[in-house]
Design an enzyme around this catalytic site. Structure first.
Site, PDB file in Angstrom:
ATOM      1  N   LYS A 196      73.262  17.091  93.257  1.00 12.38           N
ATOM      2  CA  LYS A 196      74.663  16.728  93.484  1.00 12.38           C
ATOM      3  C   LYS A 196      75.104  17.350  94.798  1.00 12.38           C
ATOM      4  O   LYS A 196      75.079  18.577  94.952  1.00 12.38           O
ATOM      5  CB  LYS A 196      75.537  17.226  92.334  1.00 12.38           C
ATOM      6  CG  LYS A 196      77.023  16.971  92.580  1.00 12.38           C
ATOM      7  CD  LYS A 196      77.863  17.288  91.362  1.00 12.38           C
ATOM      8  CE  LYS A 196      79.336  17.070  91.653  1.00 12.38           C
ATOM      9  NZ  LYS A 196      80.173  17.286  90.454  1.00 12.38           N
ATOM     10  N   LYS A 249      73.640  12.138  93.192  1.00  9.77           N
ATOM     11  CA  LYS A 249      75.053  11.826  93.371  1.00  9.77           C
ATOM     12  C   LYS A 249      75.511  12.327  94.728  1.00  9.77           C
ATOM     13  O   LYS A 249      75.186  13.464  95.060  1.00  9.77           O
ATOM     14  CB  LYS A 249      75.829  12.525  92.249  1.00  9.77           C
ATOM     15  CG  LYS A 249      77.321  12.379  92.327  1.00  9.77           C
ATOM     16  CD  LYS A 249      77.966  13.159  91.203  1.00  9.77           C
ATOM     17  CE  LYS A 249      79.463  13.072  91.377  1.00  9.77           C
ATOM     18  NZ  LYS A 249      80.165  14.000  90.539  1.00  9.77           N
TER      19      LYS A 249
END
Ligand code: PBG
Length: 324
Positions: A196, A249
């Site tokens: 992330k 992400k």
């Protein structure tokens, strides 16, 4: 070679193109993020996410039935916590009668077979808007992991099928996995936000939950967008610690990372097409500058082609409506 091989032969008609297509999108590819608020009969549009809403529990129940009827079978729950309940320890996150816990039960009551995934992180509960406990301007790692593990137990107890830690503390997957095993939740999945990045594309999401960091940024825990090898190490460690599904992400700007991880690991990979990606398409389409449906499908296809097995996307309903 040419003219023995003419690549255009395989593009001559829709039937031919349909036959040779490598990647397609179906409703089963999607995880639908849902934003939940307190109240009755609340369906509020998020200003920076046109066509996307926060729901109170009564309308959440209606919404998940609609999703189920559209063949959308997985949801990812986020809650907007009133300021009065926020503190540095994320105490409200552990309330077995908190909004998240009630939301999980609401979805399971309305649609028993829906796969319920829950966001596990402190930011919506934190008076500082950070994903961890703050001390002296720093984000504490191991102390945060203990809360994340308890939070996961609370979600699993309420009926969550999969917990999805989105915080990027080191070692949190192991803490959560051990806690789940100790408490007998042997089949609760962990979908780890493994790679992330500290992205500028999360702005509309933070509007949706009123969860922007009160000081500083998230760069001491989320990854530097410049790094590639680190994404592989993060992902490998999460798998070793017990993650069932790993995630990259944001989506579109990180598809090189998705492909790289696809080549390295053999667990399912999720991609989160984040709020800023949704907002950009909606905004440009509203201006008439791009074709909404065309761009939406192209970006989702690209995410799958890169190697994603599933996509958390705010476009899920738009796509199903388009396909049917
Ligand atoms: C919080 C969390 C964020 C998102 C998912 N979980 C925001 C953040 O890290 O600040 C972003 C999702 C999106 O932008 O759609 N732990």
């Amino acid at each position: 070679m040419y003219p023995i091989i003419r690549n255009r032969r395989l593009r001559t008609s829709p039937a031919m193109r349909n036959l040779v297509r490598e990647v397609s999108i179906t409703p089963h590819d999607f995880i639908v993020p849902l934003f939940v608020v307190e109240g009755q009969n609340v369906k509020e549009e998020i200003a920076s996410m046109p066509g996307y809403f926060r729901y109170s529990l009564d309308l959440l129940s209606k919404e998940v039935k609609e999703l189920w009827n559209m063949n959308l079978q997985a949801v990812l729950l986020f809650v907007k916590v009133p300021d009065s309940l926020k503190d540095n320890q994320g105490t409200e996150a552990l309330n077995d009668d908190g909004l998240m816990q009630r939301a999980i039960k609401t979805v399971k009551d309305a649609t028993p077979d829906m796969l319920v995934m829950t966001d596990v992180a402190l930011d919506p509960y934190s008076s500082y808007g950070h994903d961890g406990i703050v001390q002296g301007g720093l984000i504490l790692n191991d102390e945060t992991n203990e809360v994340l593990a308890q939070m996961s137990i609370s979600h699993a107890t309420a009926g969550a099928d999969v917990v999805a830690p989105s915080d990027m503390m080191d070692g949190r997957i192991l803490s959560i996995r051990e806690a789940l095993e100790d408490e007998g939740f042997l089949h609760t999945g962990i979908m780890s936000y493994s790679a992330k990045y500290a992205s500028n594309l999360y702005g509309p999401f933070r509007d949706a939950l009123d969860s922007a960091p009160g000081f500083g940024d998230k760069k001491t825990y989320q990854m530097d967008p410049a790094n590639r090898f680190e994404a592989i190490r993060e992902t490998q460690m999460d798998i070793d610690e017990g993650a069932d599904i790993v995630m990259v992400k944001p989506g579109l700007a990180y598809l090189d990372i998705v492909r790289e991880i696809r080549n390295e690991v053999d667990v399912p990979i999720a991609v989160y097409q984040v709020s800023g990606e949704y907002a950009m398409v909606k905004a440009a389409a509203a201006q008439g500058w791009i074709d909404h449906d065309g761009v939406m499908m192209e970006q989702l296809i690209a995410i799958k082609r890169a190697g994603a097995n599933m996509i958390a996307s705010y476009f899920a309903k738009d796509v199903v409506r388009l396909l049917s």
